[in-house]
Structure formats: C-alpha cells, structure tokens
Design a protein around this motif. Structure first.
Motif, mmCIF file in Angstrom:
data_model
loop_
_atom_site.group_PDB
_atom_site.id
_atom_site.type_symbol
_atom_site.label_atom_id
_atom_site.label_comp_id
_atom_site.label_asym_id
_atom_site.label_seq_id
_atom_site.Cartn_x
_atom_site.Cartn_y
_atom_site.Cartn_z
ATOM 1 N N LYS A 129 0.832 -1.205 0.000
ATOM 2 C CA LYS A 129 0.000 0.000 0.000
ATOM 3 C C LYS A 129 0.863 1.251 0.000
ATOM 4 C CE LYS A 129 -3.989 2.029 2.362
ATOM 5 N NZ LYS A 129 -4.959 1.837 3.473
ATOM 6 N N ARG A 130 1.903 1.255 0.805
ATOM 7 C CA ARG A 130 2.783 2.418 0.896
ATOM 8 C C ARG A 130 3.522 2.672 -0.425
ATOM 9 N NH1 ARG A 130 5.635 0.542 4.408
ATOM 10 N NH2 ARG A 130 7.523 0.001 3.291
ATOM 11 N N CYS A 131 4.073 1.603 -1.008
ATOM 12 C CA CYS A 131 4.843 1.761 -2.241
ATOM 13 C C CYS A 131 3.946 2.075 -3.438
ATOM 14 C CB CYS A 131 5.658 0.504 -2.513
ATOM 15 S SG CYS A 131 7.028 0.299 -1.369
ATOM 16 N N SER A 132 2.743 1.485 -3.476
ATOM 17 C CA SER A 132 1.848 1.747 -4.597
ATOM 18 C C SER A 132 1.377 3.196 -4.575
ATOM 19 C CB SER A 132 0.651 0.797 -4.559
ATOM 20 O OG SER A 132 -0.171 1.052 -3.436
ATOM 21 N N SER A 133 1.205 3.766 -3.385
ATOM 22 C CA SER A 133 0.786 5.170 -3.284
ATOM 23 C C SER A 133 1.824 6.095 -3.898
ATOM 24 C CB SER A 133 0.549 5.551 -1.819
ATOM 25 O OG SER A 133 -0.518 4.804 -1.266
ATOM 26 N N LYS A 134 3.098 5.793 -3.654
ATOM 27 C CA LYS A 134 4.173 6.586 -4.259
ATOM 28 C C LYS A 134 4.175 6.426 -5.767
ATOM 29 C CE LYS A 134 7.191 6.233 -0.185
ATOM 30 N NZ LYS A 134 8.499 5.718 0.327
ATOM 31 N N SER A 135 3.942 5.207 -6.234
ATOM 32 C CA SER A 135 3.906 4.932 -7.670
ATOM 33 C C SER A 135 2.783 5.706 -8.348
ATOM 34 C CB SER A 135 3.731 3.433 -7.910
ATOM 35 O OG SER A 135 3.439 3.147 -9.260
ATOM 36 N N GLU A 136 1.607 5.721 -7.723
ATOM 37 C CA GLU A 136 0.453 6.419 -8.305
ATOM 38 C C GLU A 136 0.704 7.915 -8.387
ATOM 39 O OE1 GLU A 136 -2.757 5.214 -5.786
ATOM 40 O OE2 GLU A 136 -2.343 3.091 -6.184
ATOM 41 N N ALA A 137 1.372 8.469 -7.372
ATOM 42 C CA ALA A 137 1.658 9.903 -7.368
ATOM 43 C C ALA A 137 2.606 10.283 -8.497
ATOM 44 C CB ALA A 137 2.253 10.302 -6.018
ATOM 45 N N LYS A 138 3.552 9.389 -8.826
ATOM 46 C CA LYS A 138 4.523 9.678 -9.880
ATOM 47 C C LYS A 138 3.944 9.462 -11.273
ATOM 48 C CE LYS A 138 8.667 8.493 -7.183
ATOM 49 N NZ LYS A 138 9.817 7.554 -7.074
ATOM 50 N N GLN A 139 3.193 8.365 -11.455
ATOM 51 C CA GLN A 139 2.749 7.988 -12.784
ATOM 52 C C GLN A 139 1.403 8.575 -13.181
ATOM 53 O OE1 GLN A 139 4.016 3.534 -11.952
ATOM 54 N NE2 GLN A 139 3.556 3.787 -14.108
ATOM 55 N N GLY A 140 0.497 8.725 -12.237
ATOM 56 C CA GLY A 140 -0.845 9.171 -12.563
ATOM 57 C C GLY A 140 -1.728 8.016 -12.996
ATOM 58 N N LEU A 141 -3.047 8.210 -12.981
ATOM 59 C CA LEU A 141 -4.012 7.163 -13.305
ATOM 60 C C LEU A 141 -5.036 7.686 -14.301
ATOM 61 C CD1 LEU A 141 -4.709 5.995 -9.632
ATOM 62 C CD2 LEU A 141 -3.324 4.760 -11.299
ATOM 63 N N THR A 142 -5.576 6.787 -15.101
ATOM 64 C CA THR A 142 -6.642 7.142 -16.030
ATOM 65 C C THR A 142 -7.795 6.161 -15.879
ATOM 66 O OG1 THR A 142 -7.179 7.570 -18.363
ATOM 67 C CG2 THR A 142 -5.656 5.759 -17.921
ATOM 68 N N ASN A 143 -9.011 6.667 -15.960
ATOM 69 C CA ASN A 143 -10.217 5.857 -15.804
ATOM 70 C C ASN A 143 -10.415 4.992 -17.045
ATOM 71 O OD1 ASN A 143 -12.918 4.932 -15.833
ATOM 72 N ND2 ASN A 143 -13.567 6.590 -14.502
ATOM 73 N N VAL A 144 -10.530 3.666 -16.868
ATOM 74 C CA VAL A 144 -10.727 2.780 -18.017
ATOM 75 C C VAL A 144 -12.051 2.030 -17.972
ATOM 76 C CG1 VAL A 144 -8.285 2.445 -18.486
ATOM 77 C CG2 VAL A 144 -9.443 0.895 -16.902
ATOM 78 N N ALA A 145 -12.669 1.899 -16.777
ATOM 79 C CA ALA A 145 -13.894 1.093 -16.714
ATOM 80 C C ALA A 145 -14.705 1.411 -15.466
ATOM 81 C CB ALA A 145 -13.555 -0.394 -16.740
ATOM 82 N N GLU A 146 -15.990 1.063 -15.539
ATOM 83 C CA GLU A 146 -16.892 1.176 -14.393
ATOM 84 C C GLU A 146 -17.819 -0.030 -14.357
ATOM 85 O OE1 GLU A 146 -18.983 4.823 -14.896
ATOM 86 O OE2 GLU A 146 -17.387 6.045 -14.003
ATOM 87 N N ILE A 147 -18.111 -0.497 -13.162
ATOM 88 C CA ILE A 147 -19.096 -1.562 -12.956
ATOM 89 C C ILE A 147 -20.173 -0.975 -12.060
ATOM 90 C CG2 ILE A 147 -19.508 -3.908 -12.146
ATOM 91 C CD1 ILE A 147 -16.482 -4.395 -12.440
ATOM 92 N N GLU A 148 -21.323 -0.697 -12.639
ATOM 93 C CA GLU A 148 -22.408 -0.043 -11.915
ATOM 94 C C GLU A 148 -23.435 -1.097 -11.510
ATOM 95 O OE1 GLU A 148 -25.700 2.803 -13.583
ATOM 96 O OE2 GLU A 148 -23.827 3.944 -13.352
ATOM 97 N N MET A 149 -23.446 -1.411 -10.231
ATOM 98 C CA MET A 149 -24.286 -2.494 -9.718
ATOM 99 C C MET A 149 -25.552 -1.929 -9.103
ATOM 100 S SD MET A 149 -21.349 -5.013 -8.186
ATOM 101 C CE MET A 149 -22.079 -6.489 -8.865
ATOM 102 N N HIS A 150 -26.706 -2.483 -9.525
ATOM 103 C CA HIS A 150 -28.012 -2.035 -9.045
ATOM 104 C C HIS A 150 -28.660 -3.131 -8.199
ATOM 105 C CE1 HIS A 150 -27.971 1.365 -11.934
ATOM 106 N NE2 HIS A 150 -27.296 0.504 -12.678
ATOM 107 N N SER A 151 -29.494 -2.723 -7.270
ATOM 108 C CA SER A 151 -30.164 -3.690 -6.403
ATOM 109 C C SER A 151 -31.315 -4.392 -7.122
ATOM 110 C CB SER A 151 -30.694 -2.996 -5.143
ATOM 111 O OG SER A 151 -31.566 -1.925 -5.497
ATOM 112 N N ILE A 152 -31.872 -3.745 -8.157
ATOM 113 C CA ILE A 152 -33.020 -4.324 -8.865
ATOM 114 C C ILE A 152 -32.682 -4.626 -10.326
ATOM 115 C CG2 ILE A 152 -35.411 -3.963 -9.588
ATOM 116 C CD1 ILE A 152 -35.780 -2.181 -7.147
ATOM 117 N N SER A 153 -32.271 -3.610 -11.073
ATOM 118 C CA SER A 153 -31.993 -3.792 -12.503
ATOM 119 C C SER A 153 -30.616 -4.406 -12.718
ATOM 120 C CB SER A 153 -32.092 -2.453 -13.232
ATOM 121 O OG SER A 153 -31.200 -1.506 -12.667
ATOM 122 N N SER A 154 -30.312 -4.737 -13.971
ATOM 123 C CA SER A 154 -29.061 -5.406 -14.318
ATOM 124 C C SER A 154 -27.852 -4.492 -14.117
ATOM 125 C CB SER A 154 -29.116 -5.869 -15.778
ATOM 126 O OG SER A 154 -27.892 -6.478 -16.156
#
Length: 263
Positions: free
Chosen positions: A119-144
């Motif tokens: 966790k500690r090392c990955s936090s440093k990695s994320e700060a240096k490299q940056g992240l981009t959104n590639v996907a979302e999983i939207e879960m509903h209680s009723i619909s699909s």
C-alpha cells in the motif's frame, strides 16, 4: 482450488492487492508499482459503482527542442539551434508488456512484504505515474449491472452467461476481445479464469484440459494472511483490462453484500 488446468508458468504477471477488500484497493507489481486501482462509491439508492483506473506510462520531461517547435509553429517554424529541422514528428508507442514480475528483486529486505508495504509503495507509484479511468461496474439492487469500458457499455445480463452451480455460485462465461469464450470458475477462496475452447493440438482420445488464463490467490502462511494477488498468465496478457473487470464483477457477485466493498 479444484480442477485440472494447463498453465503457462513463464512470463506470468502477479498483481498484488494493497488491501483485502478487492474492490477498493490498488493492484501492483511485486516491486510495488501500481498497474490498476479500484475504488467503490455509492449513490445511496442501492447502487454501487466500482471504478477501475489504470496507471499511465511513466511521464518524462518534454525535450527542449519539442517545446521550441511548439512555441514556433506554423509555416515559418524556427528550428531549435541545437537540432536539425524536420517537419516529421516521431511517434512513440507506450504499449506496456505484461512481463514476469517473479524475476524482479523485492524492494524490501528481510521478511516478505506485507499488505501495508504494498500500500505504501503503490501510493508513491500512483503519485509519480498518474491514473486514467478505463472502466466502471455499476451495480443495481433491482436492474441489471452495467459494465462500461473505454466508451462502450453492456448490461451484465447480456454480457455474461451462467453455467453450472456450486456452493460458491454459478460460473460466468463471457466473450473476450479476441472472440474466444472464457469462463470464471467459482471457488472457496476466489475464482479461476480459463479458455473454454478445446485446444486443436491436443491428441484425440485424451480428456480436454482447459487452458488457465488467470487466477486469484488468497492464502495464509503459518496462520498469517498473505497479500492476495491476481495472477495473469501469457494467454491473458493482451486482455488484462477485461480480466480485471470481469474478476471484480464475479467476486462482487459471489459475495453480494456490496456495502462492505465501500471501506
């Protein structure tokens, strides 16, 4: 895990989790560099969204000659004094190869790294490299559930088909970006992904042994819980996004008390 599979042990990639909450943590290499990050949020209306981020390529300073060219653009562009002038811009490829992390030396001396170390090392990695959104999983209680990836959208009920039944839920089958079918097999500690199609090179008369593409490991050593990891074999290196997306989905469906993924 039960089952007999063919595996490709060379050049496998292990993504270590920085938490035991698989839908709210980072997935990093053995030396602590983040490859993916997953975070969950709730709308408060029975809807939970797992957002998947991928690390960007390492950012390098822009060369001085490029800055000069951008500043003096147009038909009368002025060449940088230190380099020959050209109107052709080189194209660089940032495709990241999913090579083996097992041959790399650990960054930590002494005992194997813990979840907190990752966790500690990955936090440093994320700060240096940056992240981009590639996907979302939207879960509903009723619909699909709705799955989104790079501008595309599917309903989970149409994207997946169910097969078999066990104590840990039905298996999930989906078609990968290569048009082959893949199957997540549910197990007591997690899931395994294998290729559904029969290998045409197998000899006739032999029982078909599925090709293992990825698997999740959550083990203990001497009573202590080890950092969990998602292992991707060479057969899945070109579809790492889809392996992680579908893995998050099947694991959240396997344990449908979604609220615990929020912390």
């Amino acid at each position: 895990m039960q089952g007999t599979y063919k595996t490709q042990t060379t050049n496998t990639m292990r993504l270590y989790l920085t938490s035991y909450n698989l839908a709210n943590c980072s997935y990093c290499t053995r030396d602590g560099k983040t490859v993916y990050k997953v975070s969950c949020s709730s709308s408060g209306l029975g809807e939970i969204t797992a957002t998947i981020w991928r690390s960007l390529s390492k950012l390098e300073p822009t060369p001085e000659e490029v800055l000069w060219a951008e500043k003096h653009f147009g038909d009368d562009a002025i060449p940088h004094p230190s380099v020959p002038y050209t109107n052709e811009e080189p194209i660089e490829s940032y495709r990241k190869s999913l090579e083996s992390q097992d041959d790399e030396l650990l960054s930590w001396a002494g005992p194997p790294p813990t979840v907190d170390d990752y966790k500690r090392c990955s936090s440093k990695s994320e700060a240096k490299q940056g992240l981009t959104n590639v996907a979302e999983i939207e879960m509903h209680s009723i619909s699909s559930t709705v799955i989104r990836h790079l501008g595309n959208e599917w309903k989970a009920s149409e994207f997946f088909s169910k097969a078999g039944w066990g104590w840990y839920g039905s298996d999930r089958i989906f078609k990968g970006p290569d048009d082959n079918e893949y199957r997540w097999k549910m197990g007591p500690a997690g899931a395994e992904l294998f290729l559904v199609d029969t290998d045409p090179k197998e000899e006739r008369g032999k029982a078909h042994v599925p090709l293992l593409v990825a698997r999740f490991s959550n083990a203990e050593l001497n009573g202590d819980k080890l950092p969990a990891f998602l292992e991707i074999f060479p057969a899945g290196e070109d579809m790492a996004d889809w392996i992680l997306i579908t893995f998050i989905y099947v694991e959240m469906m396997r344990k449908p008390t979604y609220n615990r993924y929020l912390t």
